[in-house]
Design a protein around this motif. Structure first.
Motif, mmCIF file in Angstrom:
data_model
loop_
_atom_site.group_PDB
_atom_site.id
_atom_site.type_symbol
_atom_site.label_atom_id
_atom_site.label_comp_id
_atom_site.label_asym_id
_atom_site.label_seq_id
_atom_site.Cartn_x
_atom_site.Cartn_y
_atom_site.Cartn_z
ATOM 1 N N GLU A 18 0.806 -1.164 -0.124
ATOM 2 C CA GLU A 18 -0.090 0.082 -0.101
ATOM 3 C C GLU A 18 0.929 1.265 -0.077
ATOM 4 N N VAL A 19 1.887 1.347 0.541
ATOM 5 C CA VAL A 19 2.910 2.501 0.623
ATOM 6 C C VAL A 19 3.669 2.738 -0.465
ATOM 7 N N LEU A 20 3.794 1.376 -1.333
ATOM 8 C CA LEU A 20 4.177 1.626 -2.730
ATOM 9 C C LEU A 20 3.204 2.080 -3.723
ATOM 10 N N ASP A 21 1.873 1.654 -3.524
ATOM 11 C CA ASP A 21 0.964 2.221 -4.263
ATOM 12 C C ASP A 21 1.029 3.898 -4.089
ATOM 13 N N GLY A 22 1.159 4.345 -2.688
ATOM 14 C CA GLY A 22 1.393 5.750 -2.514
ATOM 15 C C GLY A 22 2.380 6.380 -3.157
ATOM 16 N N ALA A 23 3.536 5.686 -3.224
ATOM 17 C CA ALA A 23 4.903 6.330 -3.950
ATOM 18 C C ALA A 23 4.586 6.410 -5.520
ATOM 19 N N ARG A 24 3.764 5.397 -5.834
ATOM 20 C CA ARG A 24 3.446 5.865 -7.556
ATOM 21 C C ARG A 24 2.749 6.839 -7.669
ATOM 22 N N VAL A 25 1.974 7.236 -6.779
ATOM 23 C CA VAL A 25 1.172 8.539 -6.811
ATOM 24 C C VAL A 25 2.021 9.659 -6.618
ATOM 25 N N LEU A 26 2.760 9.592 -5.753
ATOM 26 C CA LEU A 26 3.746 10.766 -5.408
ATOM 27 C C LEU A 26 4.336 11.001 -6.843
ATOM 28 N N ASP A 27 5.029 9.580 -7.324
ATOM 29 C CA ASP A 27 6.133 9.732 -8.486
ATOM 30 C C ASP A 27 5.107 10.382 -9.628
ATOM 31 N N GLU A 28 3.929 10.162 -9.730
ATOM 32 C CA GLU A 28 3.307 10.915 -11.001
ATOM 33 C C GLU A 28 3.149 12.426 -10.741
ATOM 34 N N ALA A 29 3.016 12.641 -9.484
ATOM 35 C CA ALA A 29 3.003 14.196 -9.206
ATOM 36 C C ALA A 29 4.137 14.803 -9.568
ATOM 37 N N PHE A 30 5.453 14.187 -8.872
ATOM 38 C CA PHE A 30 6.450 14.750 -9.145
ATOM 39 C C PHE A 30 7.119 14.773 -10.830
ATOM 40 N N HIS A 31 6.618 13.586 -11.409
ATOM 41 C CA HIS A 31 6.824 13.646 -12.838
ATOM 42 C C HIS A 31 6.235 14.895 -13.620
ATOM 43 N N ARG A 32 4.799 15.238 -13.024
ATOM 44 C CA ARG A 32 4.170 16.464 -13.890
ATOM 45 C C ARG A 32 4.936 17.738 -13.449
ATOM 46 N N LEU A 33 5.423 17.676 -12.099
ATOM 47 C CA LEU A 33 5.944 18.959 -11.763
ATOM 48 C C LEU A 33 7.602 19.215 -12.235
ATOM 49 N N PHE A 34 8.172 18.132 -12.327
ATOM 50 C CA PHE A 34 9.746 18.362 -12.775
ATOM 51 C C PHE A 34 10.117 17.692 -14.014
ATOM 52 N N THR A 35 9.801 16.154 -14.147
ATOM 53 C CA THR A 35 9.941 15.797 -15.456
ATOM 54 C C THR A 35 9.391 16.343 -16.640
ATOM 55 N N GLY A 36 8.233 16.233 -16.650
ATOM 56 C CA GLY A 36 7.294 16.822 -17.836
ATOM 57 C C GLY A 36 7.782 18.088 -18.332
ATOM 58 N N PRO A 37 7.936 19.137 -17.475
ATOM 59 C CA PRO A 37 8.470 20.535 -17.991
ATOM 60 C C PRO A 37 9.846 20.335 -18.346
ATOM 61 N N ASP A 38 10.815 19.654 -18.175
ATOM 62 C CA ASP A 38 11.991 19.351 -18.568
ATOM 63 C C ASP A 38 12.011 18.830 -19.746
ATOM 64 N N ILE A 39 11.255 17.797 -20.089
ATOM 65 C CA ILE A 39 11.051 17.250 -21.378
ATOM 66 C C ILE A 39 10.611 18.337 -22.426
ATOM 67 N N ASP A 40 9.249 19.023 -21.842
ATOM 68 C CA ASP A 40 8.726 20.146 -22.774
ATOM 69 C C ASP A 40 9.923 21.233 -23.214
ATOM 70 N N ALA A 41 10.589 21.417 -22.263
ATOM 71 C CA ALA A 41 11.656 22.469 -22.652
ATOM 72 C C ALA A 41 12.718 21.810 -23.619
ATOM 73 N N HIS A 42 13.116 20.652 -23.448
ATOM 74 C CA HIS A 42 13.914 20.128 -24.493
ATOM 75 C C HIS A 42 13.117 19.876 -25.880
#
Length: 259
Positions: free
Chosen positions: A221-245
């Motif tokens: 269940e904790v790992l399920d929560g980690a997947r949710v947080l991973d998606e949040a940080f992907h949208r905040l950090f990884t997504g914008p970096d890819i968009d800029a590239h």
């Protein structure tokens, strides 16, 4: 990246007949950890029970240690694990080298309680603040030993992010501002944030459940929560970096070769 599926496999009892999961190396993050066969240490009470007239192999239990090493020849990070084991009916076809009692095949089942260095509970974006990185590491250290505490650490990671964004943990009058209020304040500051805020709220609720004295959260269940947080940080950090590239590639109509 997503949360390593090998962590979910490590959170389940591992039968002695099956290969151990191969999680991503926490050091180089390119190789995988290969574990050797565990070394068992039967408990005193379990060993004494072998003399009982009604002895059954299912009474056998104890602790184990296991060693792993990164398969990347340029890394070779060692990982040491500990946990509990028990003996029970085998779920696999019997082999000649396996334990058999009264024509019934048995296996040891290993439950991991600690790995050092810890496996990362989720990827850490390179552009994430240092506070976020430390929060993820804290959750990773206790993932197997105390899932409730790991969930609480994930919630604290959200709060660490909010602090990095200038969302204070206290109101102007000095009163404490809880996580729910802080997430709402961060969400309301930008029209593009509600979807990410919903992900933060989900992690917060899991963290709240982990703080209860009767918490029964599981590692899965904790790992399920980690997947949710991973998606949040992907949208905040990884997504914008890819968009800029992608923008830089479009700008030059070809490979972006910035020095």
């Amino acid at each position: 990246m997503t949360v390593d599926p090998a962590l979910s496999d490590l959170a389940k009892p591992i039968e002695s007949r099956q290969p151990w999961p191969r999680p991503a190396c926490p050091n180089c993050q390119t190789g995988y950890i290969r574990f050797s066969s565990p070394t068992e240490d039967e408990g005193l009470e379990s060993a004494s029970a072998r003399n009982h007239d009604a002895f059954e192999p299912e009474w056998i239990s104890g602790t184990f240690v296991v060693r792993g090493q990164c398969e990347n020849p340029e890394c070779q990070q060692a990982v040491h694990g500990t946990g509990d084991y028990r003996v029970d009916y085998s779920q696999k076809p019997r082999r000649d080298d396996e334990y058999e009692y009264q024509d019934i095949s048995y296996s040891s089942y290993y439950t991991v309680t600690h790995l050092h260095p810890p496996m990362l509970i989720m990827p850490i974006p390179k552009s994430a603040p240092d506070q976020v990185r430390e929060g993820v590491l804290r959750a990773s250290r206790v993932l197997f030993a105390d899932p409730g505490l790991a969930a609480t650490a994930l919630r604290a990671t959200v709060e660490r992010f909010l602090t990095s964004q200038g969302i204070s943990a206290t109101r102007p009058n000095g009163q404490f501002r809880n996580a729910h209020e802080r997430i709402g304040k961060w969400r309301d500051a930008d029209l593009d944030r509600p979807l990410v805020a919903d992900l933060f709220f989900a992690v917060k609720w899991l963290g709240n459940a982990g703080t209860h004295e009767d918490s029964d959260l599981t590692t899965i269940e904790v790992l399920d929560g980690a997947r949710v947080l991973d998606e949040a940080f992907h949208r905040l950090f990884t997504g914008p970096d890819i968009d800029a590239h992608a923008h830089s590639i479009n700008a030059v109509k070809g490979p972006s070769r910035q020095l």
